[in-house]
Design a protein around this motif. Sequence first.
Motif, PDB file in Angstrom:
ATOM      1  N   SER A   1       0.815  -1.224   0.000  1.00 32.71           N
ATOM      2  CA  SER A   1       0.000   0.000   0.000  1.00 32.71           C
ATOM      3  C   SER A   1       0.846   1.271   0.000  1.00 32.71           C
ATOM      4  CB  SER A   1      -0.963  -0.002   1.178  1.00 32.71           C
ATOM      5  OG  SER A   1      -1.954  -0.977   0.978  1.00 32.71           O
ATOM      6  N   PRO A   2       1.922   1.363   0.836  1.00 33.67           N
ATOM      7  CA  PRO A   2       2.752   2.577   0.781  1.00 33.67           C
ATOM      8  C   PRO A   2       3.398   2.784  -0.591  1.00 33.67           C
ATOM      9  CG  PRO A   2       3.178   1.399   2.813  1.00 33.67           C
ATOM     10  CD  PRO A   2       2.318   0.502   1.952  1.00 33.67           C
ATOM     11  N   GLU A   3       3.792   1.690  -1.250  1.00 37.80           N
ATOM     12  CA  GLU A   3       4.390   1.793  -2.586  1.00 37.80           C
ATOM     13  C   GLU A   3       3.352   2.231  -3.610  1.00 37.80           C
ATOM     14  OE1 GLU A   3       7.882  -1.573  -2.537  1.00 37.80           O
ATOM     15  OE2 GLU A   3       5.804  -2.234  -2.698  1.00 37.80           O
ATOM     16  N   ILE A   4       2.154   1.687  -3.494  1.00 38.74           N
ATOM     17  CA  ILE A   4       1.068   2.064  -4.404  1.00 38.74           C
ATOM     18  C   ILE A   4       0.741   3.540  -4.224  1.00 38.74           C
ATOM     19  CG2 ILE A   4      -1.392   1.737  -4.917  1.00 38.74           C
ATOM     20  CD1 ILE A   4      -0.951  -1.249  -4.145  1.00 38.74           C
ATOM     21  N   LEU A   5       0.616   3.981  -2.980  1.00 41.15           N
ATOM     22  CA  LEU A   5       0.308   5.378  -2.700  1.00 41.15           C
ATOM     23  C   LEU A   5       1.393   6.297  -3.251  1.00 41.15           C
ATOM     24  CD1 LEU A   5      -1.551   7.471  -1.458  1.00 41.15           C
ATOM     25  CD2 LEU A   5      -0.406   7.081   0.735  1.00 41.15           C
ATOM     26  N   ALA A   6       2.657   5.948  -3.047  1.00 43.26           N
ATOM     27  CA  ALA A   6       3.764   6.762  -3.557  1.00 43.26           C
ATOM     28  C   ALA A   6       3.711   6.848  -5.081  1.00 43.26           C
ATOM     29  CB  ALA A   6       5.096   6.183  -3.090  1.00 43.26           C
ATOM     30  N   ARG A   7       3.382   5.734  -5.731  1.00 43.99           N
ATOM     31  CA  ARG A   7       3.282   5.714  -7.193  1.00 43.99           C
ATOM     32  C   ARG A   7       2.152   6.620  -7.667  1.00 43.99           C
ATOM     33  NH1 ARG A   7       4.896   5.907 -11.899  1.00 43.99           N
ATOM     34  NH2 ARG A   7       3.928   4.610 -13.459  1.00 43.99           N
ATOM     35  N   ILE A   8       1.004   6.563  -7.002  1.00 53.64           N
ATOM     36  CA  ILE A   8      -0.135   7.407  -7.381  1.00 53.64           C
ATOM     37  C   ILE A   8       0.204   8.880  -7.145  1.00 53.64           C
ATOM     38  CG2 ILE A   8      -2.561   7.956  -6.931  1.00 53.64           C
ATOM     39  CD1 ILE A   8      -2.918   4.976  -6.164  1.00 53.64           C
ATOM     40  N   GLN A   9       0.877   9.187  -6.048  1.00 53.12           N
ATOM     41  CA  GLN A   9       1.276  10.572  -5.763  1.00 53.12           C
ATOM     42  C   GLN A   9       2.186  11.116  -6.857  1.00 53.12           C
ATOM     43  OE1 GLN A   9       2.850   9.817  -1.830  1.00 53.12           O
ATOM     44  NE2 GLN A   9       1.100  10.817  -0.847  1.00 53.12           N
ATOM     45  N   GLU A  10       3.106  10.292  -7.327  1.00 58.89           N
ATOM     46  CA  GLU A  10       4.019  10.703  -8.392  1.00 58.89           C
ATOM     47  C   GLU A  10       3.261  10.978  -9.684  1.00 58.89           C
ATOM     48  OE1 GLU A  10       7.231  11.666 -10.747  1.00 58.89           O
ATOM     49  OE2 GLU A  10       7.029  11.653  -8.572  1.00 58.89           O
ATOM     50  N   VAL A  11       2.339  10.087 -10.047  1.00 57.49           N
ATOM     51  CA  VAL A  11       1.547  10.288 -11.259  1.00 57.49           C
ATOM     52  C   VAL A  11       0.676  11.537 -11.117  1.00 57.49           C
ATOM     53  CG1 VAL A  11      -0.318   9.299 -12.669  1.00 57.49           C
ATOM     54  CG2 VAL A  11       1.618   7.879 -11.967  1.00 57.49           C
TER      55      VAL A  11
END
Length: 86
Positions: free
Chosen positions: A3-13
């Motif tokens: 989940s933290p990796e997914i959230l970081a990826r979405i924040q970047e996009v």
Amino acid sequence: MSSPEILARIQEVKRRWEAELLRKANVVAVGIGYRQRGGRPTDELCLVVSVRRKVPLEKLAPEDRIPSEIDGVPVDVQEVGTLRAL
């Protein structure tokens, strides 16, 4: 992916695409949240594009269409109406 990796990826996009998405007709906000299905939230994190009202795809100009996925991140278009500051 956790989940933290997914959230970081979405924040970047979101950071990279927010300005372009906000230039599209009818878009009032871009955020991060849970995909909705049938008006109910799911447990899938995604990029949320808020629009005044949903319009059938065929009635939108090609440049105003919002993709269902951006850079591998799912996108959910959610109708919010007109936003007003109080």
